[in-house]
Motif scaffolding. Structure first.
Motif, PDB file in Angstrom:
ATOM      1  N   THR A 251     106.658 -87.687  82.915  1.00  0.00           N
ATOM      2  CA  THR A 251     107.207 -87.613  84.261  1.00  0.00           C
ATOM      3  C   THR A 251     108.010 -88.877  84.558  1.00  0.00           C
ATOM      4  N   ALA A 252     108.961 -88.746  85.471  1.00  0.00           N
ATOM      5  CA  ALA A 252     109.814 -89.881  85.821  1.00  0.00           C
ATOM      6  C   ALA A 252     109.003 -91.060  86.347  1.00  0.00           C
ATOM      7  N   GLU A 253     107.866 -90.770  86.957  1.00  0.00           N
ATOM      8  CA  GLU A 253     107.042 -91.839  87.527  1.00  0.00           C
ATOM      9  C   GLU A 253     106.314 -92.660  86.469  1.00  0.00           C
ATOM     10  N   ARG A 254     106.273 -92.167  85.230  1.00  0.00           N
ATOM     11  CA  ARG A 254     105.485 -92.846  84.200  1.00  0.00           C
ATOM     12  C   ARG A 254     106.313 -93.253  82.988  1.00  0.00           C
ATOM     13  N   VAL A 255     107.632 -93.390  83.168  1.00  0.00           N
ATOM     14  CA  VAL A 255     108.465 -93.798  82.041  1.00  0.00           C
ATOM     15  C   VAL A 255     109.404 -94.925  82.449  1.00  0.00           C
ATOM     16  N   VAL A 256     109.937 -95.577  81.426  1.00  0.00           N
ATOM     17  CA  VAL A 256     111.021 -96.558  81.555  1.00  0.00           C
ATOM     18  C   VAL A 256     112.116 -96.105  80.600  1.00  0.00           C
ATOM     19  N   PHE A 257     113.353 -96.326  80.994  1.00  0.00           N
ATOM     20  CA  PHE A 257     114.493 -95.986  80.131  1.00  0.00           C
ATOM     21  C   PHE A 257     115.124 -97.275  79.630  1.00  0.00           C
ATOM     22  N   VAL A 258     115.511 -97.293  78.358  1.00  0.00           N
ATOM     23  CA  VAL A 258     116.189 -98.445  77.769  1.00  0.00           C
ATOM     24  C   VAL A 258     117.585 -98.001  77.333  1.00  0.00           C
TER      25      VAL A 258
ATOM     26  N   LEU B  57     117.147 -90.669  88.972  1.00  0.00           N
ATOM     27  CA  LEU B  57     115.797 -90.112  88.865  1.00  0.00           C
ATOM     28  C   LEU B  57     114.733 -91.135  89.251  1.00  0.00           C
ATOM     29  N   ASN B  58     115.177 -92.271  89.773  1.00  0.00           N
ATOM     30  CA  ASN B  58     114.266 -93.370  90.130  1.00  0.00           C
ATOM     31  C   ASN B  58     113.455 -93.850  88.929  1.00  0.00           C
ATOM     32  N   ILE B  59     114.081 -93.817  87.752  1.00  0.00           N
ATOM     33  CA  ILE B  59     113.461 -94.346  86.541  1.00  0.00           C
ATOM     34  C   ILE B  59     113.965 -95.771  86.333  1.00  0.00           C
ATOM     35  N   PRO B  60     113.077 -96.754  86.199  1.00  0.00           N
ATOM     36  CA  PRO B  60     113.538 -98.114  85.913  1.00  0.00           C
ATOM     37  C   PRO B  60     114.291 -98.145  84.585  1.00  0.00           C
ATOM     38  N   CYS B  61     115.405 -98.855  84.575  1.00  0.00           N
ATOM     39  CA  CYS B  61     116.191 -98.958  83.346  1.00  0.00           C
ATOM     40  C   CYS B  61     116.241-100.401  82.881  1.00  0.00           C
ATOM     41  N   VAL B  62     115.865-100.626  81.645  1.00  0.00           N
ATOM     42  CA  VAL B  62     115.989-101.926  80.997  1.00  0.00           C
ATOM     43  C   VAL B  62     117.310-101.922  80.236  1.00  0.00           C
TER      44      VAL B  62
END
Length: 225
Positions: free
Chosen positions: A160-167, A180-185
């Motif tokens: 789920t978007a709430e439990r992931v990070v995108f790199v 999607l409100n996904i934190p991006c590194v």
């Protein structure tokens, strides 16, 4: 819950894990030159990370004659394919994936590359043993900065978007994740500056996979959100 640690990490591949950004730049530059639509290479580079549809809109304008688009895409694909056997992973990319998996994180490659390109990227990475899910261009109706490929990666992995990070390595990666409100590194190894990535909303920026691996324990990949 806000205190939950990430359950998985979504990784862009081109320019993030495999050193392809400038190969795509040169291939698009040459494809455009061959069709008498030259665009400066620096401008092409800033568009890499978009899919071909949005990239051509960005470079040539949405009102252009689209009849030549398929010829341009075919020319790019043919030129880029010449590099496939020489694709090189960025520093410690596979080690980063393995370290994430060792920490119990599901490793997902959220790429919009075509199926044949995905095969070449996987061979370059040589980390199939720790990769949980891989997407391709067939999984998304729209390319980045639309978030479709990230939605597909979540659906296929069960995360789920709430439990992931995108790199990712491009501004377009950061923008897509933000929808999607996904934190991006962000990683600067694709040629986009630290300031540009941070300005687009990246929650942290590192030089390359090796630098992120070095600071993995204190990075957004392992900290509670």
């Amino acid at each position: 819950m806000a205190t939950d640690r990430p359950a998985g990490v979504l990784f862009d591949v081109d320019g993030t894990l495999v050193d392809t950004t400038y190969l795509h730049t040169v291939s698009w530059w040459e494809a455009l030159r061959q069709t008498d639509q030259p665009v400066p290479m620096a401008v092409v580079h800033r568009s890499i990370g978009m899919g071909s549809d949005k990239l051509l809109d960005h470079l040539l304008g949405p009102e252009r004659d689209r009849d030549a688009d398929s010829k341009l895409r075919d020319a790019h694909d043919t030129l880029y394919a010449e590099y496939w056997e020489r694709l090189t992973p960025l520093p410690r990319a596979a080690d980063l994936l393995r370290s994430c998996a060792e920490r119990g994180l599901r490793v997902v490659l959220a790429t919009s590359a075509s199926e044949p390109e995905v095969g070449a990227l996987r061979r370059a990475l040589a980390a199939d043993d720790v990769i949980d899910t891989i997407t391709s261009s067939a999984d998304a109706q729209q390319s980045k900065p639309a978030p479709d490929i990230l939605v597909a990666a979540l659906e296929q992995s069960g995360l789920t978007a709430e439990r992931v990070v995108f790199v990712g390595d491009s501004v377009w990666d950061v923008v897509a994740a933000g929808k999607l409100n996904i934190p991006c590194v962000g990683l600067t190894c694709g040629g986009t500056s630290r300031g540009e990535l941070a300005g687009a909303g990246a929650v942290a920026v590192y030089d390359d996979p090796a630098a992120l691996l070095h600071e993995l324990t204190d990075s957004p990949l392992t900290r509670p959100r």
